[in-house]
Every structure is written in structure tokens, then in C-alpha cells.
Design an enzyme around this catalytic site. Structure first.
Site, PDB file in Angstrom:
ATOM      1  N   ASP A  78       0.889  -1.480  -0.145  1.00  0.00           N
ATOM      2  CA  ASP A  78       0.069   0.199   0.085  1.00  0.00           C
ATOM      3  C   ASP A  78       0.841   1.125   0.011  1.00  0.00           C
ATOM      4  O   ASP A  78       2.242   1.482   0.457  1.00  0.00           O
ATOM      5  CB  ASP A  78      -1.187   0.185   1.792  1.00  0.00           C
ATOM      6  N   GLU A 145       0.866  -2.049   5.229  1.00  0.00           N
ATOM      7  CA  GLU A 145       1.544  -1.496   6.072  1.00  0.00           C
ATOM      8  C   GLU A 145       0.539   0.082   7.270  1.00  0.00           C
ATOM      9  O   GLU A 145       1.105   0.308   8.191  1.00  0.00           O
ATOM     10  CB  GLU A 145       2.506  -1.718   5.652  1.00  0.00           C
TER      11      GLU A 145
END
Length: 485
Positions: A78, A145
Site C-alpha cells: 500500500d 502497512e
């Protein structure tokens, strides 16, 4: 303008261009994950996605490397979605638009996603290559994350087979990270009661913009302004001279970025509106002088708007006291690691809801005692303001292993490539290594990466020459992994 796909190392930059073309903000990475899984299957690589959204890909050792220790490369899927004020961009549907500016790659009006897209691109480039020597290889790409290390928290035991892990989330050339802070999410809810606007009142919208922002871990020590905190400070000081009521207040967009903008709509008695504007303007001018070095583009705009309701003056003051009183920034520096932040907290998001004001913070510390101390500070302020607070998602720090073989090998190679001493560091920002090491305690770990500045903000930029040096280090590390014990 040349394309980033023409940059060197070409395979890495081609992969980064592909990553930029597929939207992948936190919690919305599945389209990118699906692309990678489909590609891996076409490449006839072993690939699997777990229930959390993590992807694991395996590639056999190249010829002559079968007896070397297996290695895992790790990155997260991400990116942080941030735009400039006047940039229309839908992170769920629109691609990131990277461009070259001298020695840097930037994005048009948004975060670039080099954090950790460059690391991810390097992992995929190694898998894609036919001429890079490496032992049996695993690539672990973790989910979400940036919003709480969701993937690393959900990582299952006995999935990875590697003895060594190279994390690719470091953001400074010449630095080798061997430890990092742990963290914890803080959610505060302040209940509110609405009162209708009267015929004698009018509403004004306040926009505090132009701040630098940045990463709430790696850049927390740089004295950058937090837009939410600064707006609350201005309003609290104004409230000592003019009564007003808050109708709406908001700022920031993600918990792990220093807010660059904050906004409020306030309701004022018409007879006092001129005094309100005068007081606020004076306080803003004083703030600009105080922050003339740290925040050169700070701007405050006042606009007449309509509003139907607001909270009482008394509740407005208590709310401002809460925001003002919350700790923010560096809490303590380490006693044992020079110039390293031990504990910090950052107020990342403020939003007005139907029956409450919600505040989201991220607390970080290198140790449990420091984390507990920050939690205690926040809990006490919330108790005084009669606000509800919840702490969740605590993740451990990464304990340094300075004498491990992979750290020594990385430093020796890096020194040789740079022609000077590389630096071994512990970073205050969170890396997933601590959580992964908790599941795989016998795995040696190190973190490397190229120079990326302004991460978590639209000023994010990646240094092109540093990417080439990082790639050289990564590929040489893989080619020189020692034999199995």
C-alpha cells in the site's frame, strides 16, 4: 518529457511505473495484488495470498546458488494517499502520475508512493530478471502497512522458509536500518451536543493550509507544524477575547502523516465578527513570524459561509482545550542512541461526526516503558476533558542485532559501493521487521533503500541516482549470501 521507464535500472523503474498505474492506497491494494499474483502465475512462480492480504512468491535459486542460505525480500503493497489542496484525484480509481524533475522522480499533485513502491518494484524486478544471481528467494508483500501494519500483524508462522530477510523500506542512501520504534493507535471521541444558529449569528470558515507535513515518525523531530494543533491554538487564543461556537472542525487524512491542512467553521454573534477577524488575523501574523523558518508557506483564509448548528461556547472551549492539551511531537530522546527519538506522538486526523468529534493519533516508542508513558499522558488529558479514548493495534519495536552476519555483510558491501562509510541506524518510524521478527525470531534482518524525501506528503520525491546505488547493493547482497550452515 522522458518516461520513468527509460531510467536505470530499467526493470525496476518499469515495475514502479506499473505499480503507479494501479491504484493501491491502504486497504485498497487488491487490484495491485491481483495483478502481481496473475503475473507470478504466468511466470510459473509459486505464489500464495493469505487471509490478511499478504502475498508470498517463491523463486528457485539460480544455477550455482542452490547451497546458499534462502533469502526473503520484503515490501508493503500500500501507499499513503495525500493530495495538494487543489488537486482533483481519486486514489481508488486514478493512477499516480510520476514525472522526472532533474535527479528526482515526483508525482503530479499527490504522494508518489515511492514509499514503499520502489522497494516493491525492486523485489518484483529480481523475480522478473533472468541474469541476477540469488539463492532460493522469497518475496513477501504485506497488506496495509501504512494504517497499522495490518499484514504484518496477521502474518502466519511457518509460511516463510528463509533464514535472512532484507526489508526494502529504508528511505536514505548510505543508511542501514537495524532497529525501529514500535507503535500504537489512539482513537479519541469527544461527545457533542448541537444547538441551532440564531438570527443574530453568522458563520465563518477558516482554512489553515500550506504546511510542509511529512512522515510522523521519520520527520517528527524536525519541528514542522501540525495544522490541527496550530488551528486549535489560534482558536483557543481567540476564544479568550471573543466568544464563538464550533460548527465543524477537521484536519489531516491519515494517522501517520503530519497534517498539512486544518479547517473549522465557527459561529459568531454578528456584533463581534469584526473583532473576531481582527484578533484572529493578529494571532496568525504572530504565528507566521514564529514559524518563519519551519513553515514559510503557512496561510490562513477566512470565508463567509452558511451553517445550521454548532456546539455551545463552553463545549467549544473544552474541545479546544482537549486538542491543545494533547501531547504532540517528540516526547523523549533516547539515552543510549545519540540523536534518536525514543518516544513521540502525532495527532494525524480530526473529523466532526454526527454526535462526536473524533481524533486519531499514532504513538511510537523504542521500548515498552516509553510507549506506556505516552499512553498515560494521553489518557490523563482525555480524562480531564471527559473524552473517551481507546488504544489499539500496539506493535513491537525491532530490537537491533548489530552483530548479525547480514548486517556486517551489508555494511561491508555498502562501504565498498559508496567509497565511504555507510551508517548503521535505528529509526523512529515503524518498520514491519519487529512484527515479522516476533513470528520468525531466528530470522536475521536488515533494512535498506534509496533516498525518498517528503514521504506521506505530496512533496514526496525519489532520488534517481540513489535508486541505482540501492539496486547495486541489493543485487550484490543476493549474489554474496553465504552458504547454508
Amino acid at each position: 518529457m522522458p518516461s520513468i521507464t527509460e531510467l536505470s535500472p530499467k526493470l525496476l523503474w518499469q515495475w514502479f511505473a506499473t505499480i503507479c498505474s494501479i491504484p493501491h492506497p491502504s486497504h485498497h491494494e487488491q487490484a495491485l495484488a491481483d495483478f502481481i499474483i496473475h503475473w507470478a502465475k504466468q511466470k510459473q512462480l509459486w505464489v500464495e495470498q493469505d487471509q490478511t492480504g499478504n502475498i508470498l512468491i517463491r523463486k528457485p535459486a539460480t544455477a550455482g546458488m542452490e547451497n546458499r542460505q534462502p533469502v526473503a525480500l520484503q515490501a508493503h503493497l500500500d501507499m499513503v494517499p495525500q493530495t495538494n489542496k487543489n488537486t482533483p484525484h481519486n486514489f481508488l480509481t486514478d493512477p499516480i502520475l510520476p514525472y522526472i524533475d532533474g535527479d528526482w522522480v515526483k508525482a503530479k499533485g499527490t504522494t508518489l508512493g515511492a514509499d514503499n513502491g520502489i522497494g516493491m518494484a525492486s523485489c518484483l524486478a529480481v523475480l522478473d530478471s533472468d541474469d541476477i544471481a540469488h539463492p532460493a528467494l522469497e518475496v513477501l508483500l504485506t497488506a496495509s502497512e501504512e494504517t497499522g501494519m495490518v499484514g504484518a500483524l496477521g502474518l502466519q508462522a511457518n509460511w516463510l522458509q528463509s533464514q535472512i530477510m532484507i526489508n526494502t523500506d529504508t528511505e536514505e542512501e548510505g543508511e542501514i536500518y537495524i532497529g525501529c520504534a514500535g507503535g500504537e493507535d489512539v482513537d479519541i471521541r469527544y461527545p457533542i451536543t448541537w444547538h441551532a444558529i440564531t438570527a443574530n449569528e453568522e458563520a465563518w470558515h477558516i482554512a489553515l493550509t500550506g504546511l510542509r507535513g511529512g512522515h510522523s515518525g521519520a520527520e517528527i523531530h524536525l519541528n514542522r507544524g501540525n495544522a490541527i494543533k496550530l488551528l486549535a491554538q489560534l482558536l483557543e487564543q481567540t476564544a479568550t477575547q471573543v466568544r464563538f461556537r464550533v460548527a465543524d472542525i477537521a484536519g489531516g487524512s491519515v494517522r501517520n502523516a503530519i497534517p498539512r491542512e486544518a479547517f473549522a467553521t465557527v459561529i459568531i454573534d454578528r456584533a463581534e465578527s469584526e473583532q473576531f477577524k481582527t484578533v484572529l488575523a493578529k494571532l496568525t501574523d504572530e504565528l507566521k513570524v514564529a514559524l518563519s523558518q519551519a513553515e514559510v508557506n503557512l496561510t490562513l483564509e477566512l470565508t463567509s459561509v452558511t451553517a445550521n448548528q454548532g456546539v455551545s461556547f463552553e463545549q467549544t472551549v473544552t474541545l479546544l482545550d482537549l486538542i491543545n492539551g494533547l501531547p504532540n511531537g517528540v516526547i523523549r530522546y533516547s539515552d543510549t542512541l545519540p540523536e534518536v527519538v525514543e518516544s513521540s506522538i502525532s495527532l494525524g486526523v480530526l473529523e466532526t461526526r454526527q454526535q462526536e468529534i473524533k481524533l486519531t493519533l499514532l504513538a511510537r516508542s523504542l521500548n515498552e516503558h516509553g510507549q506506556d508513558a505516552v499512553v498515560s499522558l494521553v489518557r490523563s488529558v482525555c480524562r480531564l476533558a471527559r473524552a473517551d479514548v481507546k488504544f489499539s493495534g500496539r506493535y513491537p519495536g525491532w530490537e537491533p542485532q548489530a552483530e548479525s552476519a547480514i548486517v556486517k555483510q551489508t555494511k561491508a558491501l555498502y562501504d565498498q559501493i559508496l567509497g565511504k562509510e555507510s551508517v548503521i541506524k535505528v529509526i523512529h518510524a515503524g518498520l514491519e521487521c519487529g512484527l515479522i521478527n516476533k513470528v520468525y525470531p531466528h530470522m536475521q534482518m536488515v533494512s535498506i533503500g534509496p533516498t525518498i524525501l517528503g514521504a506521506h506528503s505530496p512533496d514526496e520525491r525519489c532520488h534517481i541516482p540513489a535508486v541505482a546505488i540501492y539496486w547495486q547493493l541489493l543485487t550484490q547482497l543476493l549474489a554474496n549470501i553465504p552458504e547454508k550452515k
